[in-house]
Design a protein around this motif. Structure first.
Motif, short mmCIF file in Angstrom:
data_model
loop_
_atom_site.label_atom_id
_atom_site.label_comp_id
_atom_site.label_asym_id
_atom_site.label_seq_id
_atom_site.Cartn_x
_atom_site.Cartn_y
_atom_site.Cartn_z
N ILE A 21 0.84 -1.21 0.00
CA ILE A 21 0.00 0.00 0.00
C ILE A 21 0.87 1.25 0.00
CG2 ILE A 21 -1.76 1.28 1.27
CD1 ILE A 21 -2.90 -1.33 0.38
N GLU A 22 1.94 1.25 0.80
CA GLU A 22 2.82 2.42 0.88
C GLU A 22 3.53 2.69 -0.44
OE1 GLU A 22 4.10 2.39 5.58
OE2 GLU A 22 5.18 1.11 4.18
N ILE A 23 4.02 1.65 -1.10
CA ILE A 23 4.75 1.86 -2.35
C ILE A 23 3.79 2.29 -3.46
CG2 ILE A 23 4.79 -0.51 -3.25
CD1 ILE A 23 7.68 2.02 -3.32
N ILE A 24 2.58 1.75 -3.46
CA ILE A 24 1.59 2.18 -4.45
C ILE A 24 1.26 3.66 -4.25
CG2 ILE A 24 -0.82 1.94 -5.17
CD1 ILE A 24 -0.53 -1.07 -4.70
N LYS A 25 1.04 4.05 -2.99
CA LYS A 25 0.72 5.44 -2.68
C LYS A 25 1.85 6.37 -3.09
CE LYS A 25 -1.47 6.23 1.10
NZ LYS A 25 -1.82 6.43 2.53
N LEU A 26 3.09 5.98 -2.78
CA LEU A 26 4.25 6.81 -3.13
C LEU A 26 4.38 6.97 -4.64
CD1 LEU A 26 6.81 8.35 -2.31
CD2 LEU A 26 8.02 6.18 -2.39
N MET A 27 4.26 5.87 -5.37
CA MET A 27 4.40 5.93 -6.82
C MET A 27 3.29 6.80 -7.44
SD MET A 27 7.13 4.22 -7.53
CE MET A 27 7.20 3.51 -9.15
N GLU A 28 2.08 6.72 -6.90
CA GLU A 28 0.99 7.56 -7.41
C GLU A 28 1.22 9.03 -7.09
OE1 GLU A 28 -2.54 5.78 -5.79
OE2 GLU A 28 -2.71 4.38 -7.48
N LEU A 29 1.77 9.33 -5.91
CA LEU A 29 2.07 10.72 -5.57
C LEU A 29 3.12 11.32 -6.49
CD1 LEU A 29 2.10 10.57 -1.67
CD2 LEU A 29 0.47 11.79 -3.10
N ILE A 30 4.05 10.50 -6.96
CA ILE A 30 5.09 10.97 -7.89
C ILE A 30 4.49 11.23 -9.26
CG2 ILE A 30 7.25 10.30 -9.05
CD1 ILE A 30 7.69 10.85 -6.15
N GLY A 31 3.47 10.47 -9.64
CA GLY A 31 2.85 10.67 -10.94
C GLY A 31 2.75 9.40 -11.76
N PHE A 32 3.15 8.28 -11.19
CA PHE A 32 3.05 7.00 -11.89
C PHE A 32 1.60 6.53 -11.88
CE2 PHE A 32 7.52 6.96 -10.94
CZ PHE A 32 8.10 6.18 -11.92
N THR A 33 1.23 5.82 -12.92
CA THR A 33 -0.06 5.13 -12.94
C THR A 33 0.26 3.66 -12.83
OG1 THR A 33 -0.04 5.01 -15.35
CG2 THR A 33 -1.21 6.87 -14.35
N HIS A 34 -0.69 2.88 -12.35
CA HIS A 34 -0.41 1.45 -12.22
C HIS A 34 -1.59 0.62 -12.68
CE1 HIS A 34 -2.79 1.66 -8.52
NE2 HIS A 34 -2.85 0.34 -8.56
N ARG A 35 -1.27 -0.60 -12.99
CA ARG A 35 -2.30 -1.59 -13.31
C ARG A 35 -1.79 -2.93 -12.83
NH1 ARG A 35 -1.14 -5.11 -17.26
NH2 ARG A 35 0.51 -4.60 -18.71
N ARG A 36 -2.69 -3.82 -12.67
CA ARG A 36 -2.29 -5.17 -12.25
C ARG A 36 -1.95 -5.96 -13.50
NH1 ARG A 36 -5.60 -7.06 -7.08
NH2 ARG A 36 -3.88 -8.51 -7.02
N GLY A 37 -0.76 -6.51 -13.50
CA GLY A 37 -0.31 -7.31 -14.63
C GLY A 37 -0.74 -8.75 -14.45
N SER A 38 0.00 -9.63 -15.08
CA SER A 38 -0.33 -11.04 -14.97
C SER A 38 0.01 -11.57 -13.59
CB SER A 38 0.45 -11.83 -16.03
OG SER A 38 1.83 -11.74 -15.77
N LYS A 39 -0.77 -12.49 -13.11
CA LYS A 39 -0.58 -13.13 -11.80
C LYS A 39 -0.48 -12.13 -10.66
CE LYS A 39 1.59 -17.15 -13.79
NZ LYS A 39 2.72 -18.04 -13.80
N ASN A 40 -1.31 -11.11 -10.70
CA ASN A 40 -1.42 -10.10 -9.64
C ASN A 40 -0.19 -9.21 -9.47
OD1 ASN A 40 -4.02 -10.85 -8.99
ND2 ASN A 40 -3.33 -12.39 -7.54
N HIS A 41 0.72 -9.21 -10.41
CA HIS A 41 1.85 -8.30 -10.33
C HIS A 41 1.37 -6.88 -10.62
CE1 HIS A 41 4.03 -12.04 -10.58
NE2 HIS A 41 5.15 -11.40 -10.33
N TYR A 42 2.05 -5.91 -10.03
CA TYR A 42 1.72 -4.51 -10.27
C TYR A 42 2.75 -3.92 -11.21
CZ TYR A 42 -1.67 -4.60 -6.52
OH TYR A 42 -2.76 -4.89 -5.75
#
Length: 83
Positions: A21-42
């Motif tokens: 949760i912390e790394i997702i929040k940090l990456m989004e605050l920087i400006g990264f977008t994310h999606r879930r890849g194969s086998k639940n990878h981000y």
């Protein structure tokens, strides 16, 4: 100190104790977008940069190698923005 700066310093100080949760929040605050890849990878995207994270088992922390890859990408984004 902003929320972004606090979280970034926490991640830099102790990369072995970062939750997903912390790394997702940090990456989004920087400006990264994310999606879930194969086998639940981000997978995080920022223009031409791509960083992948394998989710940890429940109750565990993200592996330090993934945190280091994210920090490297964050540093590259911040360096390019300052130019």
């Amino acid at each position: 100190m902003s929320k972004y700066e606090k979280l970034l310093s926490k991640v830099k100080i102790s990369p072995k104790h970062v939750t997903l949760i912390e790394i997702i929040k940090l990456m989004e605050l920087i400006g990264f977008t994310h999606r879930r890849g194969s086998k639940n990878h981000y997978v995080f995207y920022y223009k031409s940069l791509t960083v992948g994270i394998a989710p940890p088992h429940p109750g565990r922390f993200v592996k330090p190698i993934y945190i280091k890859n994210c920090l490297r990408a964050i540093n590259e984004v911040l360096k390019n923005e300052n130019k």
